[in-house]
Design an enzyme around this catalytic site. Structure first.
Site, PDB file in Angstrom:
ATOM      1  N   PRO A  66       0.824  -1.215   0.000  1.00  0.00           N
ATOM      2  CA  PRO A  66       0.000   0.000   0.000  1.00  0.00           C
ATOM      3  C   PRO A  66       0.853   1.258   0.000  1.00  0.00           C
ATOM      4  O   PRO A  66       1.901   1.301   0.647  1.00  0.00           O
ATOM      5  CB  PRO A  66      -0.790  -0.110   1.310  1.00  0.00           C
ATOM      6  CG  PRO A  66       0.069  -0.931   2.204  1.00  0.00           C
ATOM      7  CD  PRO A  66       0.879  -1.856   1.326  1.00  0.00           C
ATOM      8  N   CYS A  73       0.862  29.390 -16.229  1.00  0.00           N
ATOM      9  CA  CYS A  73       0.274  29.941 -17.448  1.00  0.00           C
ATOM     10  C   CYS A  73      -0.351  28.892 -18.336  1.00  0.00           C
ATOM     11  O   CYS A  73       0.071  28.708 -19.484  1.00  0.00           O
ATOM     12  CB  CYS A  73       1.349  30.715 -18.199  1.00  0.00           C
ATOM     13  SG  CYS A  73       2.019  31.992 -17.158  1.00  0.00           S
TER      14      CYS A  73
HETATM   15  N1  LLP Z   1       2.543  -1.610  -6.099  1.00  0.00           N
HETATM   16  C1  LLP Z   1       2.695  -1.354  -7.406  1.00  0.00           C
HETATM   17  C2  LLP Z   1       3.348  -2.356  -8.256  1.00  0.00           C
HETATM   18  C3  LLP Z   1       2.205  -0.149  -7.949  1.00  0.00           C
HETATM   19  O1  LLP Z   1       2.354   0.087  -9.248  1.00  0.00           O
HETATM   20  C4  LLP Z   1       1.584   0.795  -7.099  1.00  0.00           C
HETATM   21  C5  LLP Z   1       1.083   2.068  -7.641  1.00  0.00           C
HETATM   22  C6  LLP Z   1       1.470   0.480  -5.737  1.00  0.00           C
HETATM   23  C7  LLP Z   1       1.952  -0.728  -5.265  1.00  0.00           C
HETATM   24  C8  LLP Z   1       0.839   1.420  -4.747  1.00  0.00           C
HETATM   25  O2  LLP Z   1      -0.508   1.644  -5.019  1.00  0.00           O
HETATM   26  P1  LLP Z   1      -1.398   2.505  -3.988  1.00  0.00           P
HETATM   27  O3  LLP Z   1      -1.567   1.674  -2.737  1.00  0.00           O
HETATM   28  O4  LLP Z   1      -0.676   3.750  -3.693  1.00  0.00           O
HETATM   29  O5  LLP Z   1      -2.655   2.707  -4.704  1.00  0.00           O
HETATM   30  N2  LLP Z   1       0.024   8.874  -9.481  1.00  0.00           N
HETATM   31  C9  LLP Z   1      -1.258   8.200  -9.356  1.00  0.00           C
HETATM   32  C10 LLP Z   1      -1.135   6.828  -8.710  1.00  0.00           C
HETATM   33  C11 LLP Z   1      -0.203   5.894  -9.434  1.00  0.00           C
HETATM   34  C12 LLP Z   1      -0.068   4.538  -8.772  1.00  0.00           C
HETATM   35  C13 LLP Z   1       0.959   3.717  -9.446  1.00  0.00           C
HETATM   36  N3  LLP Z   1       1.238   2.456  -8.848  1.00  0.00           N
HETATM   37  C14 LLP Z   1      -2.210   9.105  -8.589  1.00  0.00           C
HETATM   38  O6  LLP Z   1      -1.826  10.205  -8.218  1.00  0.00           O
HETATM   39  O7  LLP Z   1      -3.363   8.730  -8.366  1.00  0.00           O
END
Ligand code: LLP
Length: 421
Positions: free
Chosen positions: A276, A346
């Site tokens: 997470p 901008c």
């Molecule tokens: N494990 C892997 C292989 C991942 O690709 C990701 C997120 C995570 C764990 C963690 O996921 P989380 O628990 O944070 O959902 N920039 C985007 C989110 C991109 C997530 C990419 N991978 C945003 O601002 O919503």
């Protein structure tokens, strides 16, 4: 639950009034609560109590060294996706056997650094990568522990840019090919297969897609065991969502998620890893900004802030919603007013919210974007030569600058002019 609450009419971060931080460091800035980060890690850890497990914090959400040091101290593992993140993990004190390495494009140099520095496992994403890692490990006289990431072809029902578990996405090996790939991996002397990995996307607000994916993983684990592989470990990825719109959404809790994992996968007796990021860091952070001007436009009013899309990219990039609250608590029954909340950059994309209902704002007011602790500072840039904004960590009644604002000179002096110009 987090630790950003109004007290005596003023937004506090734990026991620190937010205006006190603003006076000390200037706006805009990110502010993280150590208590909330700790609480969120523990929620996952406790949700998996009773099973052999490791919560590997996905540092892509927030990779500040202070945040990482806190996580390492709590006994977390960590998920990294680049050589830079690996170096951050080591610098923050994570032992190699608590670092997992994910990502579709690991280079030879990254593999070498992780093998030499210590690694719990590489999550392999393709057959070409598998062969390269085998070569790199053998060249060092080492054996690389690996899982194979499978793509279960499940719709995560999230924003298309952050869904990863459909066949059309670049991630993992099609689950139908998994048995052949595991057989190939097992025959390579530089690799030791330790388990299966899956991650279907981010900001999931329903357990059902996770359940579908994990059922497929359970079926695969049984088939692979029947083929003679040792499947001791399941890495189930990250992705559990958070309530960005507090008033309207209530995603499942880590406890429900953990119970579902135990229900779907408990029988296999595997060690469980989860990755997470957002749920640990997201609601542990706010972005504080000052209103520069309120501008009355044609039929709408603009609140122009000193924060912009380069500081918090999510609204511009994904159309993401972030709650915006005034730092001074609005009195009861105060009128609401509609604003387009924008930054000074901008381009029209530099819009945080359209027609948002807020208490009346005036120049000099402080506002806070909630749920900004994940994918906030890490996605920031210096577009428009706006310095990366400071990051602050609060613990009880203390606060510390955990990344200072660079000066204009520091930014400019990173460039060099060729001698021949
Ligand atoms: N494990 C892997 C292989 C991942 O690709 C990701 C997120 C995570 C764990 C963690 O996921 P989380 O628990 O944070 O959902 N920039 C985007 C989110 C991109 C997530 C990419 N991978 C945003 O601002 O919503």
């Amino acid at each position: 639950m987090d630790h950003f609450l109004y007290r005596d009419g003023v937004l506090h971060a734990e026991d620190v009034p937010v205006p006190r931080i603003a006076a000390a460091v200037g706006t805009p800035f990110y502010c993280y609560s150590a208590a909330t980060l700790t609480r969120h890690f523990r929620l996952f850890d406790e949700a998996l109590a009773g099973t052999d497990h490791l919560v590997c914090y996905a540092m892509k959400a927030n990779s500040n060294q202070a945040v990482l040091r806190l996580m390492a101290g709590l006994g977390a593992g960590v998920d990294v996706v680049s050589g830079g993140e690996y170096a951050r993990a080591i610098a923050a004190g994570f032992p190699g056997d608590r670092i997992v390495f994910s990502g579709v494009g690991k280079t030879r140099a990254e593999m070498r650094a992780a093998l030499q520095g210590g690694i719990r496992q590489f999550n392999l994403e393709s057959e070409p990568e598998m062969h390269v890692l085998n070569e790199v490990a053998q060249s060092l006289g080492m054996v690389a522990p690996v899982t194979v990431r499978v793509n279960p072809d499940v719709d995560a029902r999230t924003h298309e840019k952050i869904a990863t578990g459909k066949a059309e996405n670049k991630f993992g090996i099609p689950i139908a090919r998994a048995r052949a790939v595991f057989a190939e991996a097992a025959a390579l002397p530089g690799l030791k297969v330790v388990g299966i990995d899956v991650h279907i996307g981010s900001q999931l607000t329903d357990l059902d897609p996770f359940r579908q994916a994990y059922r497929k993983v359970a079926g695969l684990a049984e088939a692979l065991r029947a083929d003679g592989h040792r499947i001791d470990r399941l890495d189930l990825g990250g992705g559990l969502g958070i309530p960005y719109e507090r008033a309207n959404t209530a995603p499942p809790l880590p406890l429900d998620y953990g119970a579902m994992i135990k229900q779907e996968l408990g029988e296999l007796g595997c060690e469980i890893e989860i990755e997470p990021g957002r749920l640990i860091a997201g609601n542990a952070g706010i972005l504080v900004s000052e209103v520069i001007y309120v501008k009355n436009g044609e039929g709408r009013d603009f609140a122009i802030l000193d924060a912009a899309m380069n500081d918090l990219l999510r609204p511009a990039m994904y159309g993401a919603y972030h709650d915006i609250v005034p730092v001074a608590e609005p009195g009861p029954g105060i009128d609401r007013h509609r604003y387009d909340v924008v930054g000074p950059v901008c381009e029209t994309g530099d819009t945080f919210a359209r027609q948002r209902d807020l208490p009346p704002l005036a120049a000099g007011d402080l506002v806070a974007f909630r749920s900004a602790g994940a994918y906030g500072a890490v996605m920031a840039s210096e577009y428009n030569t706006r310095p990366l904004i400071p990051e602050i960590m609060v613990k009880d009644d203390q606060f510390a600058v955990i990344r200072p604002r660079p000066s204009f000179d520091e930014i400019i002096n990173r460039d060099t002019i060729p001698r021949w110009l």
